[in-house]
Design an enzyme around this catalytic site. Structure first.
Site, PDB file in Angstrom:
ATOM      1  CE  LYS A 189      -3.954  -0.017   2.250  1.00 31.09           C
ATOM      2  NZ  LYS A 189      -3.828  -1.189   3.090  1.00 31.09           N
TER       3      LYS A 189
ATOM      4  NE  ARG B  66      -6.855   2.136   4.404  1.00 31.24           N
ATOM      5  CZ  ARG B  66      -7.252   2.158   3.129  1.00 31.24           C
ATOM      6  NH1 ARG B  66      -6.907   3.170   2.350  1.00 31.24           N
ATOM      7  NH2 ARG B  66      -7.958   1.171   2.634  1.00 31.24           N
TER       8      ARG B  66
ATOM      9  N   GLY C 204      -7.904  -7.150   4.111  1.00 30.80           N
ATOM     10  CA  GLY C 204      -8.810  -7.243   5.247  1.00 30.80           C
ATOM     11  C   GLY C 204      -8.288  -7.978   6.465  1.00 30.80           C
TER      12      GLY C 204
ATOM     13  CG  MET D 196      -2.743  -7.307   9.348  1.00 33.28           C
ATOM     14  SD  MET D 196      -1.037  -6.981   8.892  1.00 33.28           S
ATOM     15  CE  MET D 196      -1.162  -6.722   7.127  1.00 33.28           C
TER      16      MET D 196
ATOM     17  NE  ARG E 125      -5.945  -4.677  -2.763  1.00 32.52           N
ATOM     18  CZ  ARG E 125      -6.432  -4.877  -1.540  1.00 32.52           C
ATOM     19  NH1 ARG E 125      -5.617  -4.850  -0.499  1.00 32.52           N
ATOM     20  NH2 ARG E 125      -7.713  -5.094  -1.334  1.00 32.52           N
TER      21      ARG E 125
ATOM     22  CG  HIS F 154     -13.728 -10.187   4.160  1.00 31.63           C
ATOM     23  ND1 HIS F 154     -14.115 -11.470   4.527  1.00 31.63           N
ATOM     24  CD2 HIS F 154     -12.415 -10.107   4.451  1.00 31.63           C
ATOM     25  CE1 HIS F 154     -13.075 -12.107   5.040  1.00 31.63           C
ATOM     26  NE2 HIS F 154     -12.041 -11.304   5.001  1.00 31.63           N
TER      27      HIS F 154
ATOM     28  NE  ARG G 123      -0.285 -44.978  -9.018  1.00 26.98           N
ATOM     29  CZ  ARG G 123      -0.653 -43.708  -8.824  1.00 26.98           C
ATOM     30  NH1 ARG G 123      -0.226 -43.053  -7.771  1.00 26.98           N
ATOM     31  NH2 ARG G 123      -1.445 -43.104  -9.676  1.00 26.98           N
TER      32      ARG G 123
ATOM     33  NE  ARG H 249       4.851 -48.745  -7.674  1.00 22.80           N
ATOM     34  CZ  ARG H 249       4.208 -47.971  -6.797  1.00 22.80           C
ATOM     35  NH1 ARG H 249       4.833 -46.958  -6.222  1.00 22.80           N
ATOM     36  NH2 ARG H 249       2.935 -48.198  -6.517  1.00 22.80           N
TER      37      ARG H 249
ATOM     38  CD  GLU I 130      10.023 -46.830  -3.426  1.00 28.07           C
ATOM     39  OE1 GLU I 130       8.926 -46.350  -3.096  1.00 28.07           O
ATOM     40  OE2 GLU I 130      10.135 -47.733  -4.269  1.00 28.07           O
TER      41      GLU I 130
ATOM     42  CB  SER J 211      11.422 -42.779 -11.004  1.00 30.52           C
ATOM     43  OG  SER J 211      10.274 -42.007 -10.709  1.00 30.52           O
TER      44      SER J 211
ATOM     45  N   GLY K 230      10.708 -41.767  -5.649  1.00 27.82           N
ATOM     46  CA  GLY K 230       9.386 -41.899  -5.041  1.00 27.82           C
ATOM     47  C   GLY K 230       9.355 -41.045  -3.788  1.00 27.82           C
ATOM     48  CB  THR K 231       9.100 -37.371  -3.336  1.00 31.74           C
ATOM     49  OG1 THR K 231       7.866 -37.199  -4.055  1.00 31.74           O
ATOM     50  CG2 THR K 231      10.263 -37.038  -4.250  1.00 31.74           C
ATOM     51  CG  ASN K 232       4.151 -39.858  -2.281  1.00 34.08           C
ATOM     52  OD1 ASN K 232       4.318 -38.648  -2.314  1.00 34.08           O
ATOM     53  ND2 ASN K 232       3.289 -40.475  -3.067  1.00 34.08           N
ATOM     54  CG  ASP K 233       7.053 -45.257   0.098  1.00 36.22           C
ATOM     55  OD1 ASP K 233       6.171 -44.878   0.891  1.00 36.22           O
ATOM     56  OD2 ASP K 233       6.959 -46.303  -0.566  1.00 36.22           O
TER      57      ASP K 233
ATOM     58  CB  CYS L 230       6.920 -40.872  -9.945  1.00 36.54           C
ATOM     59  SG  CYS L 230       7.667 -42.138  -8.896  1.00 36.54           S
TER      60      CYS L 230
ATOM     61  CE1 TYR M 207       9.703 -38.965 -14.481  1.00 29.10           C
ATOM     62  CE2 TYR M 207      11.733 -39.250 -15.738  1.00 29.10           C
ATOM     63  CZ  TYR M 207      10.775 -39.745 -14.856  1.00 29.10           C
ATOM     64  OH  TYR M 207      10.909 -41.018 -14.347  1.00 29.10           O
TER      65      TYR M 207
END
Length: 890
Positions: free
Chosen positions: A26, A95, A104, A106, A339, A455, A576, A632, A759, A778, A780-783, A845, A865
């Site tokens: 602002k 303000r 809205g 603050m 803004r 709002h 899978r 897989r 993984e 590849s 396996g970011t979950n595990d 993946c 990828y």
């Protein structure tokens, strides 16, 4: 000495739009507009870092107090008025204004400087005593609520009683005498509630307001908003002290909020709302339902003409759609804020693409203008047009999309019910920033009051939530937790469906249909008949030109693969195979294999599964012709395929011709204390090599069959949960043997590759050894997240939100990739793998493959990828383009 206070006024300012980190959004834009010659009331801005210092030290440095005092004198000179002067009083607004817009969330205080002496001076100077006392009662109410802690509803009760006594329905109809009495009642309320008189010293008032704005950085609604929008807590808010201009001086005055383009659709048309004889909070808070901005042309034609010229000037200067607040004081226009406007995803895409056509921005800037995760809104469903339903009410279509849920009447209840899994619609007279947590929890919001810039409308659009506001046909009864719409009573817990595109409200849970973009993607309509899709497709083509990171999809069926390809997937990053076993007769054959007493029994069952898997793979290869498909091998523990008692166990025992006792023994023998770290992944294939043989044969036969039909196949076989290169060697040898036999028997050549899923931390740490054998990785970011943190994804949901809330974790690591821990392991593995095999193909993946910040990390460390669910593919494509462009485009 370091400057902490920056002045603007009389056509010159000590800041610019590029100083948002110092002045907040602002303050920076007030300075920029002043320098542009836009009519802005004079004022000064206290820098953002003073907020953080105050919250840390709980005191105001004397040097800052002196700076504020000096700038207050400059403001008196610029305005020709004196702070606290009984004849020509200077009044100011105080303000907030963070570096990142938090609409809205603050505090704001208007009309500061009024007291029992200056109100008389204001009445005389303006020639309008009614206006003076209206401003005074507003100030006492705002200051009493924000600074002194007197509940807002206590003031509202007194105001409502005054309207009733006077026999009027609108605050603007109250006479001077009623407002004088109301001022005394308000002061009495403050005295009774706080034990002190309302402060009459303007300097005391000013510092009370400044400190209240700083403290509002820590309000729950502000903290919730920052967490939702990923805004750092360390930024702080600036404080803007600006000379008051008054929209409540009479019928030649007014206030409004407007957008240089439609924030819901993106249409290039000036769009907004306006109130005559009102102050700004009347519009934004939804206290009065405003007029369309077009009505201003008739009521205040000269100011409207200047506003049209000014809004065009601002959009051209900022090269973006602007959200502006303005006041007209006795026919003279003043800009109070500009803004970049919050907008829906459809509007963001349309505005970005059309501004390229207008020559305002280039293609790279257009791509960067649309937040990647906002694309999810474009895929929101709409009410099925074949449904014949009569709306029970209608309001203003503030934010598009269709949503169904049970009606709830307060934010806390919305949050509670949503946490238990319920779909909820938040129903209110109007929302306030205190309702933010309820808006987050709800599927949609419905209000009886407010306009398109209220709002509820602004916040819902920014969050991609369906919203209908200003539904005058609805009367909300909070005590009975119900509402009435045209004779229909809706109780808490009743189902409603909202159509945010038309503003119509329906009773019940109506069926929905895919959005315009999804319809074209699925072939349900042509692109020529879908303008939203055309803008979307244009933007995505620019994104694809910019990005270097490829985007694949996680898809387990031919239909999923076709959808993924239509959304722009460049291959399958994770198929899978276990998901194929849960359908129809397949689960019976799978269970037969599991309960078999010996290898020959298992092989008989696997022979039944072979043609089913082969057909699935062939369909996926066909859908992805010419693109890589990563398959897989079987990953989950076998117990997941078996029933655990009840009628299903009885039926299975009868079907397989085994006793229930024998079946129960098999189930019990497979039970594991921690199955996610147990007998699964490549460990199953090592114990039961016939499973790997069958799956390998299904893949190779399907690939060759598809190839004979002219399909270009690129199979990539992925061995899961490898911890040691010897595990990989074992499974790879089986696959190579099967490939040799199938290729020999079918007399065809086939290019394929064999890689692994990283993984486990040990696999990441020994990636160099594994890469000597594996042709691709590849992650396996979950595990990998589970095993790096030692957290169970299924159980951690009980306490992880508390970790994030307390700041122990910056994000849920299962939603946003942990770059310093899990990400560090990925970087180590990529470097070690490519040192051994320079052309090693590497991707991820897990669910992180469709999360924008995680995608940018993958780009930064040189992955080839990411792979995500089909409906996240557009998000990943745009995030990848952002990652490629952000270092080079300002």
């Amino acid at each position: 000495m370091t400057t902490s206070v920056y002045f603007f006024g009389n056509g010159a300012a000590e800041g610019t739009k590029d100083m948002k980190d110092v002045l907040g959004g602002k303050g920076a834009n007030l300075a920029e507009m002043t320098n542009l010659g836009v009519p802005v009331p004079p004022g000064f801005t206290i820098a953002c870092d003073r907020c953080i210092a105050y919250l840390r030290d709980a005191e105001v440095p004397s040097a800052l107090a002196l700076e504020v005092e000096a700038n207050l004198k400059r403001l008196e000179e610029a305005s020709g008025k004196k702070f606290g002067d009984p004849t020509m009083p200077l009044l100011v607004s105080v303000r907030s204004g963070a570096p990142v817009s938090m609409p809205g969330m603050m505090e704001t205080i208007l009309n500061l400087g009024l007291n029992d002496r200056t109100v008389a001076g204001l009445a005389k100077a303006s020639g309008n005593a009614r206006f003076a006392f209206d401003s005074y009662r507003r100030f006492i109410q705002m200051y009493g609520d924000v600074v002194l802690g007197v509940p807002h509803n206590k003031f509202e009760q007194l105001l409502g009683a005054k309207r009733m006594t006077a026999g009027v329905s609108d605050d603007a109809e109250l006479k001077e005498e009623a407002l004088r009495n109301l001022v005394e009642e308000y002061k009495s309320l403050v005295r009774v509630t706080t034990g002190h008189d309302f402060p009459m010293d303007p300097v005391t008032q000013l510092w009370g307001a400044i400190e209240a704005v700083w403290k509002s950085w820590t309000l729950k609604k502000a903290v919730d908003y920052r967490r939702h929008a990923n805004i750092p807590d360390t930024l702080g808010t600036a404080v803007n002290v600006v000379s008051m201009v008054f929209g409540n001086l009479g019928d030649d005055s007014g206030t409004g909020v407007a957008f240089t383009r439609n924030p819901s659709t993106g249409e290039r048309k000036f769009y907004g709302e306006f109130l005559v004889n009102a102050q700004g909070e009347d519009v934004v808070a939804g206290i009065r339902t405003p007029l369309s901005i077009d009505a201003m042309a008739e009521r205040l034609p000269s100011a409207y003409a200047e506003l049209i010229e000014t809004q065009n000037k601002l959009e051209q200067h900022y090269r973006d759609m602007q959200d502006i607040e303005f006041t007209v004081e006795r026919g003279k226009l003043y800009l109070l804020q500009t803004r970049s406007g919050k907008r829906t995803s459809a509007a963001a895409v349309r505005i970005a693409t059309e501004m390229v056509g207008e020559g305002m921005i280039d293609q790279s800037q257009a791509v960067l203008r649309v937040p990647a995760d906002q694309l999810d809104q474009l895929l929101h469903p709409v009410i099925d047009p074949s449904v014949r339903a009569t709306p029970i009410a209608s309001g203003l279509p503030a934010s598009p999309g269709a949503a169904s849920g049970i009606a709830v009447f307060d934010a806390d209840e919305a949050e509670r019910r949503a946490a238990s899994g319920a779909a909820v619609i938040l129903v209110r007279e109007e929302t306030t920033p205190e309702d933010f947590h309820g808006l987050v929890a709800a599927r949609a919001v419905l209000t009886s009051r407010g306009g398109m810039t209220s709002h509820a409308a602004v916040v819902a659009r920014g969050m991609g939530k369906c919203a209908i506001v200003g539904c005058h046909e609805m009367v909300v009864d909070h005590e009975r937790r119900a509402c009435r719409m045209n004779g229909e009573v809706v109780n808490e817990g009743d189902w409603l469906t909202l159509d945010g595109a038309t503003g119509k409200v329906y009773r019940g849970n109506l069926p929905t249909t895919p959005s315009e973009v999804v319809q074209v993607t699925r072939g349900m309509r042509t692109a020529a008949s879908a303008p939203a899709y055309q803008s979307f497709n244009q933007l995505m083509s620019w994104a694809d030109e910019a990005r270097t990171l490829k985007v694949r999809a996680n898809a387990d069926t031919p239909n999923d693969a076709r959808i993924a390809r239509a959304f722009g997937a460049e291959g399958i990053g994770l198929c899978r195979t276990e998901h194929m076993f849960f359908e129809g007769d397949r689960i019976t054959a799978m269970r037969e294999m599991i309960v078999a007493r010996d290898e020959s029994g298992r092989r008989r069952a696997l022979t039944k599964l072979l043609p089913m898997q082969r057909a699935d793979f062939e369909g996926i290869f066909e859908a992805m012709s010419g693109l890589p498909v990563t398959i897989r091998l079987l990953d989950p523990p076998l117990h997941e395929f078996l029933p655990h008692g009840g009628e299903e166990s009885k039926l299975l025992a009868r079907t397989l011709g085994v006793s229930r006792a024998d079946l129960a023994h098999v189930v019990e023998s497979l039970r594991e204390t921690n199955p996610m770290l147990g007998h699964r992944g490549c460990r199953l294939g090592i114990t039961y090599p016939e499973i790997t043989e069958m799956q390998g044969r299904a893949i190779f036969e399907a690939a060759l069959r598809a190839k004979r039909r002219g399909v270009r196949v690129r199979p990539e076989i992925m061995i899961p949960l490898v911890a040691d290169y010897r595990e990989f060697d074992n499974q790879r040898a089986i696959l190579l043997d099967v490939a040799q036999r199938v290729i020999g028997a079918m007399g065809e050549e086939l290019e394929y590759s064999i890689g692994t899923m990283i993984e486990l931390p040990r696999a990441a740490l020994t990636a160099g050894e594994i890469a000597q054998r594996a042709e691709f990785f590849s992650f396996g970011t979950n595990d990998l997240t589970q095993t790096t943190y030692g957290l169970s994804r299924d159980d951690a949901g009980r306490f992880l939100p508390g970790y994030v809330e307390r700041g122990i974790f910056p994000d849920d690591p299962f939603q946003v990739l942990d770059q310093s821990g899990v990400g560090y392991l990925i970087k180590l593995a990529v470097a070690a793998g490519r040192q051994v095999r320079p052309q090693l193909k590497v991707g991820i993946c897990g669910e992180h493959g469709g999360e924008p910040r995680s995608v940018k990390f993958c780009h930064a460390i040189g992955l080839d990828y990411v792979s995500c669910s089909p409906y996240r593919v557009p998000i990943a494509r745009l995030a990848a383009a952002h990652a490629a462009l952000e270092p080079t485009v300002q």
